[in-house]
Design a protein around this motif. Structure first.
Motif, PDB file in Angstrom:
ATOM      1  N   PHE A 116      -9.666  -6.900   9.651  1.00 33.72           N
ATOM      2  CA  PHE A 116     -10.791  -6.256  10.356  1.00 33.72           C
ATOM      3  C   PHE A 116     -10.715  -6.575  11.861  1.00 33.72           C
TER       4      PHE A 116
ATOM      5  N   ASP B 195      -8.779  -6.494  -2.883  1.00 30.31           N
ATOM      6  CA  ASP B 195      -8.726  -7.304  -1.648  1.00 30.31           C
ATOM      7  C   ASP B 195      -7.579  -8.311  -1.689  1.00 30.31           C
TER       8      ASP B 195
ATOM      9  N   ARG C 238     -16.454 -12.587   4.745  1.00 29.23           N
ATOM     10  CA  ARG C 238     -16.818 -11.167   4.721  1.00 29.23           C
ATOM     11  C   ARG C 238     -17.401 -10.710   6.056  1.00 29.23           C
TER      12      ARG C 238
ATOM     13  N   LEU D 142     -18.552  -8.003   7.146  1.00 29.19           N
ATOM     14  CA  LEU D 142     -19.734  -7.132   7.136  1.00 29.19           C
ATOM     15  C   LEU D 142     -20.981  -7.829   6.603  1.00 29.19           C
TER      16      LEU D 142
ATOM     17  N   LYS E 111     -18.039  -9.039  -8.761  1.00 30.39           N
ATOM     18  CA  LYS E 111     -16.976  -8.181  -9.338  1.00 30.39           C
ATOM     19  C   LYS E 111     -15.732  -8.964  -9.739  1.00 30.39           C
TER      20      LYS E 111
ATOM     21  N   VAL F  37      -8.602 -10.527   4.783  1.00 29.10           N
ATOM     22  CA  VAL F  37      -9.359  -9.297   5.068  1.00 29.10           C
ATOM     23  C   VAL F  37     -10.053  -9.430   6.433  1.00 29.10           C
TER      24      VAL F  37
ATOM     25  N   ARG G  75     -25.670   2.203   0.694  1.00 25.02           N
ATOM     26  CA  ARG G  75     -24.627   2.392  -0.317  1.00 25.02           C
ATOM     27  C   ARG G  75     -25.124   2.549  -1.742  1.00 25.02           C
TER      28      ARG G  75
ATOM     29  N   THR H 167     -12.821  -3.935  -7.106  1.00 25.91           N
ATOM     30  CA  THR H 167     -12.674  -3.303  -5.792  1.00 25.91           C
ATOM     31  C   THR H 167     -13.488  -4.074  -4.763  1.00 25.91           C
ATOM     32  N   GLY H 168     -13.208  -3.852  -3.487  1.00 26.65           N
ATOM     33  CA  GLY H 168     -14.071  -4.358  -2.420  1.00 26.65           C
ATOM     34  C   GLY H 168     -15.316  -3.467  -2.378  1.00 26.65           C
ATOM     35  N   GLY H 169     -16.420  -4.009  -1.865  1.00 24.86           N
ATOM     36  CA  GLY H 169     -17.683  -3.274  -1.876  1.00 24.86           C
ATOM     37  C   GLY H 169     -17.662  -1.919  -1.180  1.00 24.86           C
ATOM     38  N   GLY H 170     -16.753  -1.754  -0.209  1.00 19.63           N
ATOM     39  CA  GLY H 170     -16.720  -0.483   0.531  1.00 19.63           C
ATOM     40  C   GLY H 170     -15.758   0.525  -0.064  1.00 19.63           C
TER      41      GLY H 170
ATOM     42  N   GLU I 200      -7.029   0.245   1.546  1.00 18.71           N
ATOM     43  CA  GLU I 200      -7.754   0.270   0.262  1.00 18.71           C
ATOM     44  C   GLU I 200      -7.409   1.530  -0.542  1.00 18.71           C
TER      45      GLU I 200
ATOM     46  N   MET J 146     -20.783  -6.400  -1.899  1.00 16.12           N
ATOM     47  CA  MET J 146     -20.142  -7.705  -1.683  1.00 16.12           C
ATOM     48  C   MET J 146     -20.954  -8.814  -2.348  1.00 16.12           C
ATOM     49  N   GLY J 147     -20.283  -9.694  -3.036  1.00 12.63           N
ATOM     50  CA  GLY J 147     -20.965 -10.843  -3.610  1.00 12.63           C
ATOM     51  C   GLY J 147     -21.718 -10.566  -4.901  1.00 12.63           C
TER      52      GLY J 147
ATOM     53  N   PHE K 201      -8.160  -0.967   7.556  1.00  9.97           N
ATOM     54  CA  PHE K 201      -8.405  -1.594   6.260  1.00  9.97           C
ATOM     55  C   PHE K 201      -8.761  -0.554   5.196  1.00  9.97           C
ATOM     56  N   ARG K 202      -9.587   0.425   5.565  1.00 10.65           N
ATOM     57  CA  ARG K 202      -9.992   1.460   4.596  1.00 10.65           C
ATOM     58  C   ARG K 202      -8.786   2.264   4.111  1.00 10.65           C
TER      59      ARG K 202
HETATM   60  C1  S3P Z   1     -16.259  -4.970   2.027  1.00 12.21           C
HETATM   61  C2  S3P Z   1     -16.232  -5.785   0.927  1.00 12.21           C
HETATM   62  C3  S3P Z   1     -15.277  -6.896   0.781  1.00 12.21           C
HETATM   63  C4  S3P Z   1     -13.982  -6.576   1.536  1.00 12.21           C
HETATM   64  C5  S3P Z   1     -14.301  -6.246   2.957  1.00 12.21           C
HETATM   65  C6  S3P Z   1     -15.260  -5.063   3.123  1.00 12.21           C
HETATM   66  C7  S3P Z   1     -17.313  -3.926   2.129  1.00 12.21           C
HETATM   67  O1  S3P Z   1     -14.974  -7.115  -0.615  1.00 12.21           O
HETATM   68  O2  S3P Z   1     -13.309  -5.511   0.939  1.00 12.21           O
HETATM   69  O3  S3P Z   1     -14.840  -7.416   3.568  1.00 12.21           O
HETATM   70  O4  S3P Z   1     -17.191  -3.007   2.952  1.00 12.21           O
HETATM   71  O5  S3P Z   1     -18.274  -3.992   1.332  1.00 12.21           O
HETATM   72  P1  S3P Z   1     -16.020  -7.800  -1.653  1.00 12.21           P
HETATM   73  O6  S3P Z   1     -16.920  -6.722  -2.154  1.00 12.21           O
HETATM   74  O7  S3P Z   1     -15.152  -8.358  -2.723  1.00 12.21           O
HETATM   75  O8  S3P Z   1     -16.746  -8.840  -0.903  1.00 12.21           O
END
Ligand code: S3P
Length: 172
Positions: free
Chosen positions: A54, A39, A121, A123, A20, A50, A137, A83-86, A66, A16-17, A62-63
């Protein structure tokens, strides 16, 4: 004339952050490709944010969104996908994607994010938990990456590194 390539899309991964979305927009513009952000698509489809997803439906819900979203998006070709970080942790990224890891250090990410960006965010609310997540990760991001870019500089300084790689490899 287009290049023949083993890849259908460029998929950006990273914590995240890490940048991307900004990198993806700029790259897509330079490559004359479509930019899509997982997202944002989920938020538009669910008509909510988002963090609300959650809060109201839980992380597992949410997963699943995705995974469905990346599967649907990669039916098409020639896109830059943020993509989102997860996502790469919980979902499989379809084959024929060039996976680019936007690799920024945790302290750089924290400095870069405004309070507003951080609030979006769920998380990232607890810094020590977020750091533990980052440490958990990082190996997976590295393992998945076809190409890794050091993203500790400003985007303008490293985006050309990705751009050159893509042109060299005749990726899209
Ligand atoms: C997440 C990252 C977020 C978003 C959600 C969960 C994660 O996206 O999908 O809050 O699990 O790392 P960004 O990577 O764009 O912040």
């Amino acid at each position: 004339m287009g290049f023949t390539s083993v890849y259908d899309n460029i998929v950006l991964i990273g914590f995240m952050g890490s940048g991307k979305t900004s990198v993806g927009k700029s790259l897509a513009r330079q490559l004359y490709k479509d930019f899509v952000d997982v997202d944002s698509i989920i938020e538009a489809e669910q008509n909510t944010s988002v963090s609300e997803i959650f809060k109201n439906k839980g992380e597992a819900y949410f997963r699943a969104l995705e995974q469905k979203c990346i599967n649907e998006l990669t039916q098409k070709k020639g896109q830059v996908i943020a993509t989102g970080g997860g996502l790469p942790i919980y979902s499989s990224i379809p084959e024929k994607s060039l996976i680019v890891y936007i690799d920024a250090d945790f302290d750089v990410i924290l400095k870069r994010l405004s309070t507003k960006e951080r609030d979006k965010r769920p998380l990232l609310q607890d810094t020590s938990r977020a750091k533990a997540l980052f440490d958990e990760r990082i190996d997976r991001y590295k393992e998945l990456a076809d190409f890794r870019v050091d993203a500790n500089q400003s985007i303008q300084t490293f985006i050309h590194v990705i751009f050159d790689h893509i042109l060299d490899q005749r990726v899209l």
